[in-house]
Motif scaffolding. Sequence first.
Motif, mmCIF file in Angstrom:
data_model
loop_
_atom_site.group_PDB
_atom_site.id
_atom_site.type_symbol
_atom_site.label_atom_id
_atom_site.label_comp_id
_atom_site.label_asym_id
_atom_site.label_seq_id
_atom_site.Cartn_x
_atom_site.Cartn_y
_atom_site.Cartn_z
ATOM 1 N N TYR A 174 42.807 27.972 30.969
ATOM 2 C CA TYR A 174 41.343 28.007 30.844
ATOM 3 C C TYR A 174 40.676 28.121 32.210
ATOM 4 N N LEU A 175 41.237 27.475 33.215
ATOM 5 C CA LEU A 175 40.684 27.564 34.563
ATOM 6 C C LEU A 175 40.804 28.983 35.109
ATOM 7 N N VAL A 176 41.977 29.595 34.940
ATOM 8 C CA VAL A 176 42.178 30.972 35.412
ATOM 9 C C VAL A 176 41.277 31.931 34.647
ATOM 10 N N ALA A 177 41.172 31.750 33.331
ATOM 11 C CA ALA A 177 40.306 32.620 32.532
ATOM 12 C C ALA A 177 38.846 32.477 32.951
ATOM 13 N N THR A 178 38.421 31.273 33.273
ATOM 14 C CA THR A 178 37.047 31.054 33.727
ATOM 15 C C THR A 178 36.784 31.776 35.037
ATOM 16 N N VAL A 179 37.720 31.676 35.975
ATOM 17 C CA VAL A 179 37.548 32.347 37.267
ATOM 18 C C VAL A 179 37.530 33.862 37.086
ATOM 19 N N VAL A 180 38.436 34.390 36.258
ATOM 20 C CA VAL A 180 38.482 35.842 36.031
ATOM 21 C C VAL A 180 37.194 36.325 35.382
ATOM 22 N N LEU A 181 36.698 35.607 34.384
ATOM 23 C CA LEU A 181 35.456 36.021 33.732
ATOM 24 C C LEU A 181 34.246 35.863 34.654
ATOM 25 N N TYR A 182 34.307 34.938 35.600
ATOM 26 C CA TYR A 182 33.207 34.770 36.538
ATOM 27 C C TYR A 182 33.188 35.897 37.561
ATOM 28 N N VAL A 183 34.374 36.305 38.023
ATOM 29 C CA VAL A 183 34.468 37.321 39.065
ATOM 30 C C VAL A 183 34.238 38.722 38.487
ATOM 31 N N MET A 184 34.844 39.010 37.345
ATOM 32 C CA MET A 184 34.740 40.351 36.742
ATOM 33 C C MET A 184 33.644 40.346 35.686
ATOM 34 N N SER A 185 33.062 41.506 35.457
ATOM 35 C CA SER A 185 32.055 41.586 34.414
ATOM 36 C C SER A 185 32.733 41.585 33.044
ATOM 37 N N PHE A 186 31.983 41.199 32.042
ATOM 38 C CA PHE A 186 32.542 41.087 30.692
ATOM 39 C C PHE A 186 32.960 42.450 30.149
ATOM 40 N N GLN A 187 32.251 43.504 30.518
ATOM 41 C CA GLN A 187 32.594 44.844 30.042
ATOM 42 C C GLN A 187 33.960 45.286 30.567
ATOM 43 N N VAL A 188 34.248 44.988 31.840
ATOM 44 C CA VAL A 188 35.539 45.368 32.420
ATOM 45 C C VAL A 188 36.664 44.590 31.740
ATOM 46 N N VAL A 189 36.457 43.297 31.513
ATOM 47 C CA VAL A 189 37.473 42.486 30.840
ATOM 48 C C VAL A 189 37.680 43.001 29.412
ATOM 49 N N GLY A 190 36.589 43.316 28.719
ATOM 50 C CA GLY A 190 36.706 43.858 27.367
ATOM 51 C C GLY A 190 37.425 45.193 27.345
ATOM 52 N N LEU A 191 37.161 46.048 28.324
ATOM 53 C CA LEU A 191 37.837 47.340 28.403
ATOM 54 C C LEU A 191 39.331 47.158 28.648
ATOM 55 N N LEU A 192 39.702 46.273 29.556
ATOM 56 C CA LEU A 192 41.114 46.039 29.848
ATOM 57 C C LEU A 192 41.850 45.447 28.644
ATOM 58 N N VAL A 193 41.224 44.487 27.968
ATOM 59 C CA VAL A 193 41.847 43.906 26.771
ATOM 60 C C VAL A 193 41.974 44.960 25.678
ATOM 61 N N GLY A 194 40.947 45.779 25.506
ATOM 62 C CA GLY A 194 41.006 46.835 24.500
ATOM 63 C C GLY A 194 42.087 47.854 24.784
ATOM 64 N N LEU A 195 42.213 48.275 26.033
ATOM 65 C CA LEU A 195 43.271 49.217 26.384
ATOM 66 C C LEU A 195 44.657 48.608 26.194
ATOM 67 N N TYR A 196 44.788 47.320 26.482
ATOM 68 C CA TYR A 196 46.075 46.659 26.289
ATOM 69 C C TYR A 196 46.423 46.567 24.804
ATOM 70 N N MET A 197 45.438 46.246 23.979
ATOM 71 C CA MET A 197 45.697 46.106 22.547
ATOM 72 C C MET A 197 45.978 47.454 21.881
ATOM 73 N N LEU A 198 45.415 48.539 22.412
ATOM 74 C CA LEU A 198 45.570 49.857 21.808
ATOM 75 C C LEU A 198 46.644 50.697 22.480
ATOM 76 N N ARG A 199 47.567 50.057 23.184
ATOM 77 C CA ARG A 199 48.606 50.822 23.868
ATOM 78 C C ARG A 199 49.552 51.474 22.848
ATOM 79 N N HIS A 200 50.277 52.461 23.306
ATOM 80 C CA HIS A 200 51.184 53.213 22.447
ATOM 81 C C HIS A 200 52.302 52.294 21.946
#
Length: 106
Positions: free
Chosen positions: A54-80
């Motif tokens: 939770y601490l790492v996730a908080t820091v990552v979400l604070y540093v990166m914008s939510f759209q970038v995190v959402g894009l990365l998670v979406g690309l990871y979930m939709l991989r071949h």
Amino acid sequence: MKPHDLVRMRYDRLRSVVGRIQTVVGDMATQAERFQSLLSWRDPRATSLSVLFYLVATVVLYVMSFQVVGLLVGLYMLRHPRFRSKQPSMPSNFFKRLPSRSESML
């Protein structure tokens, strides 16, 4: 069709639907108990790992914008499918191995 058969058919259908609902609610309760064991001090290793995550996730979400995190998670979930593993993910496997109250009653 006799009224007796109609009532029996409706009763059997109702029993099957209620049985499925009971199974789903039981599964949800088991997952909630596992999530609670993450946040309780009953399993200190799981609690410390979850707090660290939770601490790492908080820091990552604070540093990166939510759209970038959402894009990365979406690309990871939709991989071949070729790049997907047959094994369950490490967080999923860890969460499924956490104790629930139904397992501690034995």
